[in-house]
Design an enzyme around this catalytic site. Structure first.
Site, PDB file in Angstrom:
ATOM      1  N   ASP A 181       0.917  -1.137   0.000  1.00  0.00           N
ATOM      2  CA  ASP A 181       0.000   0.000   0.000  1.00  0.00           C
ATOM      3  C   ASP A 181       0.955   1.184   0.000  1.00  0.00           C
ATOM      4  O   ASP A 181       1.593   1.457   1.028  1.00  0.00           O
ATOM      5  CB  ASP A 181      -0.872   0.006   1.255  1.00  0.00           C
ATOM      6  CG  ASP A 181      -1.843   1.183   1.249  1.00  0.00           C
ATOM      7  OD1 ASP A 181      -1.413   2.306   0.907  1.00  0.00           O
ATOM      8  OD2 ASP A 181      -3.018   0.984   1.571  1.00  0.00           O
ATOM      9  N   HIS A 182       1.096   1.852  -1.117  1.00  0.00           N
ATOM     10  CA  HIS A 182       2.220   2.792  -1.200  1.00  0.00           C
ATOM     11  C   HIS A 182       2.067   3.973  -0.250  1.00  0.00           C
ATOM     12  O   HIS A 182       3.033   4.641   0.063  1.00  0.00           O
ATOM     13  CB  HIS A 182       2.474   3.243  -2.647  1.00  0.00           C
ATOM     14  CG  HIS A 182       1.528   4.281  -3.156  1.00  0.00           C
ATOM     15  ND1 HIS A 182       0.253   3.984  -3.573  1.00  0.00           N
ATOM     16  CD2 HIS A 182       1.657   5.616  -3.316  1.00  0.00           C
ATOM     17  CE1 HIS A 182      -0.340   5.101  -3.963  1.00  0.00           C
ATOM     18  NE2 HIS A 182       0.485   6.115  -3.822  1.00  0.00           N
ATOM     19  N   HIS A 244      -5.694   2.985   1.176  1.00  0.00           N
ATOM     20  CA  HIS A 244      -4.950   4.132   1.716  1.00  0.00           C
ATOM     21  C   HIS A 244      -5.687   4.858   2.853  1.00  0.00           C
ATOM     22  O   HIS A 244      -5.096   5.196   3.871  1.00  0.00           O
ATOM     23  CB  HIS A 244      -4.656   5.158   0.613  1.00  0.00           C
ATOM     24  CG  HIS A 244      -4.118   4.567  -0.654  1.00  0.00           C
ATOM     25  ND1 HIS A 244      -3.196   3.551  -0.659  1.00  0.00           N
ATOM     26  CD2 HIS A 244      -4.348   4.862  -1.965  1.00  0.00           C
ATOM     27  CE1 HIS A 244      -2.893   3.240  -1.914  1.00  0.00           C
ATOM     28  NE2 HIS A 244      -3.585   4.014  -2.730  1.00  0.00           N
TER      29      HIS A 244
HETATM   30  C1  BG6 Z   1      -3.438   4.796  -6.297  1.00  0.00           C
HETATM   31  C2  BG6 Z   1      -4.787   4.910  -6.950  1.00  0.00           C
HETATM   32  O1  BG6 Z   1      -3.428   3.729  -5.402  1.00  0.00           O
HETATM   33  O2  BG6 Z   1      -3.138   6.006  -5.614  1.00  0.00           O
HETATM   34  C3  BG6 Z   1      -4.848   6.106  -7.872  1.00  0.00           C
HETATM   35  O3  BG6 Z   1      -5.059   3.722  -7.692  1.00  0.00           O
HETATM   36  C4  BG6 Z   1      -4.400   7.360  -7.157  1.00  0.00           C
HETATM   37  O4  BG6 Z   1      -6.163   6.262  -8.380  1.00  0.00           O
HETATM   38  C5  BG6 Z   1      -3.075   7.149  -6.442  1.00  0.00           C
HETATM   39  O5  BG6 Z   1      -4.267   8.382  -8.110  1.00  0.00           O
HETATM   40  C6  BG6 Z   1      -2.707   8.340  -5.574  1.00  0.00           C
HETATM   41  O6  BG6 Z   1      -1.399   8.207  -5.080  1.00  0.00           O
HETATM   42  P1  BG6 Z   1      -0.486   9.449  -4.736  1.00  0.00           P
HETATM   43  O7  BG6 Z   1       0.735   8.878  -4.120  1.00  0.00           O
HETATM   44  O8  BG6 Z   1      -0.220  10.151  -6.030  1.00  0.00           O
HETATM   45  O9  BG6 Z   1      -1.284  10.331  -3.812  1.00  0.00           O
END
Ligand code: BG6
Length: 494
Positions: A181-182, A244
């Protein structure tokens, strides 16, 4: 410290994730000495490619997306020597046998003791079959460790997630599986723990007696871009909330773990997820949840299409591009404290912020009769600004005892600037070290689906369609109402 000697297998090596995130992450780690020299990277995809072509792809991806820029020099040539490419049909077990030979040669050449990290930047439908073929092709027979790193979506709902998990678990143990989960790789999300548990003055206040509400905003300015086909099936609930948003809520709400090891931390997190009140009836869902979809609008003077006009989106789609909710964590610490969460596409700014709003001083007897006291806020800025902001009340200069809110601010992104490691860099490094704290354990995932599934079911069963909001606005009006009904409002995000 550098990661243990290992071979990194990037499945889906010609895809977007590899290009935007994984190659740049590997290069940053290399430049910082965290990969050492005893490693090899094997790019795998169906498309034929020579090693040279592959290295060229990696070079241009790093040039575009990495905070360290590569040059045609010795560092680059030493780094890129570690990269090879193999065209592979993931459905064909014989191809994995070839891969095994290739791997053994690399391990001999670099003195790698059989440690293998498999990164599946692939459609989840393939996770099960790739895992099986890794096993049947002999890729798991080496003497070192074997780890599987996978990306969301982990299923579409609880039953499909469980099925996917079972397929993987036939081959890999839970402690060998690293679910990305980044958001958990982001600096300030990791910092939540430290802010909470390493400061004497937050933890005593961190409960229903002193906190009025918590607000978590994850807003994006982008629309669905070229991901209409995926997004239209998923929507904000599955794309952002299931993972997230709930992960951030969990970090804010969890009890202090007995010790800071991955299992103790994740044990506490899963308890939070299990304590989140589940909404299932039509009334509960309508009262606590806002479902929105952007219509045409504009942002910074630029006209924007509505969601239904986007490519690969059904013109009658009822998929939500905005989600807001009032959630409750039903335990002793948080009884009665609303957690307001919102996320959406085509909102006015790109920002992730967590605001903890404290209750006002008791009775407000001293000042509040004369003037409105603003509550104390602790704001954790996750993205793109990184920092912590604490708002307190102080006397305005002058003789009339006027009170004004002042900010104590730590701006991390101003100080460290562009050198903050990227989420993927940390996560890849953690996976290589076998450090699972910032990965989602199966029971967390299962608990998150159990919060999300009844909401999706209610939307479907009671035909709750999304409310429209113009692109470039803060979502449907109802998103304000879930707070104003309680006497609160969304604090503006930066
Ligand atoms: C991803 C989603 O997990 O997270 C995307 O699939 C979203 O839809 C993205 O744009 C947002 O990540 P960050 O790091 O750019 O806020």
């Amino acid at each position: 410290v550098s990661a243990p000697a290992a071979v990194y297998f990037i499945f889906g090596a010609t895809g977007d994730l590899a290009r935007r995130k994984l190659f740049p992450a590997l290069y940053s780690l290399y430049r910082e000495g965290k990969l050492g020299e005893r490693f090899a990277v094997v790019g795998l995809a169906r498309r034929p490619r020579t090693n040279e072509q592959f290295r060229d792809d990696v070079f241009s991806s790093i040039g575009e997306f990495c905070r360290y820029k590569p040059g045609e020099n010795e560092v680059w040539s030493a780094f890129s020597d570690h990269f090879t490419y193999l065209s592979l049909d993931t459905g064909n077990v014989d191809a994995f046998k070839q891969l095994k030979e290739h791997t053994e040669q690399l391990e001999a050449a670099y003195g790698i003791p059989g440690n293998r990290l498999f990164y599946l930047a692939l459609a989840p439908e393939l996770f099960g079959s790739v895992s099986r073929n890794l096993r049947d092709g002999g890729m798991l027979e080496s003497s070192g460790w074997h780890r599987l790193v996978i990306e969301k979506p982990f299923g579409y709902d609880y039953p499909s997630a469980e099925k996917l998990n079972e397929e993987i678990r036939h081959v890999f143990r839970e402690d060998e599986v690293f679910r990305i989960d980044h958001y958990l790789g982001k600096e300030m999300v990791q910092n939540i723990e430290v802010i909470r548990f390493a400061n004497a003055f937050f933890e005593p206040l961190w409960n229903k007696n002193h906190i009025a509400n918590v607000q978590i905003t994850l807003s994006e300015t982008v629309g669905v871009e070229d991901r209409g086909a995926y997004y239209n099936k998923s929507g904000a609930l599955r794309d952002m909330v299931q993972n997230h948003m709930l992960q951030m809520l969990t970090m804010i709400a969890m009890e202090p773990p007995g010790r800071l090891d991955p299992e103790s931390i994740r044990d506490e997190k899963v308890k939070v997820l299990r304590s989140v009140r589940r909404y299932a009836s039509e009334e509960e869902v309508r009262d606590h949840i806002v479902r929105g979809q952007y219509s045409s609008g504009s942002l910074k003077g630029k006209a924007l299409k509505g969601y239904r006009e986007e490519d690969n989106v059904d013109p009658e789609s009822v998929t939500e591009t905005f989600f807001a909710a009032k959630l409750f964590v039903e335990n002793f610490r948080w009884a009665g404290v609303p957690f307001y969460v919102r996320t959406g596409k085509r909102l006015p700014v790109k920002s992730t912020e967590i605001v903890v709003e404290f209750k006002n001083v008791p009775g407000n007897v001293l000042f509040a009769r004369k003037q409105d006291l603003q509550p104390n806020l602790l704001v954790i800025r996750v993205n793109p600004m990184e920092g912590i902001y604490f708002r307190i009340n102080a006397k305005a200069p002058g003789n009339d005892m006027k009170i004004q809110p002042v900010a104590m601010e730590f701006c991390q992104s101003c100080q460290v600037g562009i050198n903050t490691p990227e989420a993927y860099e940390r996560l890849l490094f953690d996976a290589a070290r076998g450090e699972g704290t910032y990965f989602t354990r199966w029971d967390e995932l299962a608990a998150a689906w159990k919060i999300v599934d009844p909401i999706a079911a209610a939307w479907r069963d009671y035909a709750i369609a999304p409310d429209e909001y113009p692109a470039g606005s803060w979502g449907p009006e109802k998103a304000e109402r879930i707070l104003s009904d309680d006497g609160y409002h969304w604090w503006p995000v930066n």
